[in-house]
Every structure is written in structure tokens, then in C-alpha cells.
Design a protein around this motif. Structure first.
Motif, PDB file in Angstrom:
ATOM      1  N   CYS A   8      15.855   9.080  25.293  1.00 45.05           N
ATOM      2  CA  CYS A   8      14.977   8.118  24.698  1.00 45.05           C
ATOM      3  C   CYS A   8      13.924   7.710  25.921  1.00 45.05           C
ATOM      4  O   CYS A   8      14.433   7.665  26.979  1.00 45.05           O
ATOM      5  CB  CYS A   8      15.356   6.639  24.082  1.00 45.05           C
ATOM      6  N   CYS A  11      14.023   3.459  26.147  1.00 44.62           N
ATOM      7  CA  CYS A  11      15.265   2.608  26.684  1.00 44.62           C
ATOM      8  C   CYS A  11      15.927   3.507  27.665  1.00 44.62           C
ATOM      9  O   CYS A  11      16.979   3.090  28.239  1.00 44.62           O
ATOM     10  CB  CYS A  11      15.855   2.085  25.550  1.00 44.62           C
ATOM     11  N   VAL A  13      18.201   5.942  26.765  1.00 48.31           N
ATOM     12  CA  VAL A  13      19.535   6.010  26.153  1.00 48.31           C
ATOM     13  C   VAL A  13      19.681   7.630  25.747  1.00 48.31           C
ATOM     14  O   VAL A  13      18.872   8.286  25.350  1.00 48.31           O
ATOM     15  CB  VAL A  13      20.083   5.141  24.867  1.00 48.31           C
ATOM     16  N   CYS A  28      15.283   6.927  18.108  1.00 49.80           N
ATOM     17  CA  CYS A  28      16.329   6.403  19.050  1.00 49.80           C
ATOM     18  C   CYS A  28      17.392   5.541  18.123  1.00 49.80           C
ATOM     19  O   CYS A  28      16.496   4.723  17.366  1.00 49.80           O
ATOM     20  CB  CYS A  28      15.874   5.635  20.032  1.00 49.80           C
ATOM     21  N   VAL A  30      19.092   3.067  19.397  1.00 47.28           N
ATOM     22  CA  VAL A  30      19.084   1.797  19.913  1.00 47.28           C
ATOM     23  C   VAL A  30      17.852   1.027  19.661  1.00 47.28           C
ATOM     24  O   VAL A  30      17.879  -0.066  19.190  1.00 47.28           O
ATOM     25  CB  VAL A  30      19.410   2.105  21.385  1.00 47.28           C
ATOM     26  N   CYS A  31      16.689   1.666  20.115  1.00 47.98           N
ATOM     27  CA  CYS A  31      15.448   0.817  20.174  1.00 47.98           C
ATOM     28  C   CYS A  31      14.157   1.420  18.820  1.00 47.98           C
ATOM     29  O   CYS A  31      13.636   1.031  18.810  1.00 47.98           O
ATOM     30  CB  CYS A  31      14.593   0.884  21.290  1.00 47.98           C
TER      31      CYS A  31
HETATM   32 ZN   LIG Z   1      15.509   3.797  22.827  1.00 48.76          ZN
END
Ligand SMILES: [Zn+2]
Length: 58
Positions: A8, A11, A13, A28, A30-31
Motif C-alpha cells: 500500500c 499506509c 502495509v 488495501c 487496512v486503510c
Molecule cells: Zn493501506
């Protein structure tokens, strides 16, 4: 099924995702950003020569 590694840009990751179709967009986990970079595994990275600290002291 082909599994690709992504990174990503937002962020930073690293995650793996199964590409169902060529036009499929990867997000992603996560975000939830779509600004991801597909990592190429067959890439020739050179060796990192780390010059360590020699006698770092006060
Ligand atoms: Zn991310």
C-alpha cells in the motif's frame, strides 16, 4: 489461483491478494485505499551493503 503481493502506498502495509480478473481493482485491507503497488517477485535486487557504525560513542 494466482496470488500477488501488494504494497500500500498510503499506509505502507504489505498484503497478498488473489487476482480474480485482470480488471479487478485491489484495495488495501487496512486503510481501504486503492493506491496499491503490485510487487514483482522476479526482480533483481542487488545486495545491500550496510556500513555499520564503527566505534560510535561519546
Ligand atoms: Zn493501506
Amino acid at each position: 489461483m494466482p496470488i500477488y503481493d501488494y504494497s500500500c502506498k498510503k499506509c505502507g502495509v504489505d498484503f497478498s491478494s488473489i487476482q480474480k480478473s485482470a480488471e479487478d481493482s485491489v484495495k488495501c485491507p487496512v486503510c481501504d485505499s486503492e493506491e496499491v503497488q503490485k510487487k514483482i517477485s522476479s526482480f533483481n535486487f542487488g545486495g545491500f551493503s550496510s556500513s555499520g557504525y564503527s566505534g560510535f560513542g561519546g
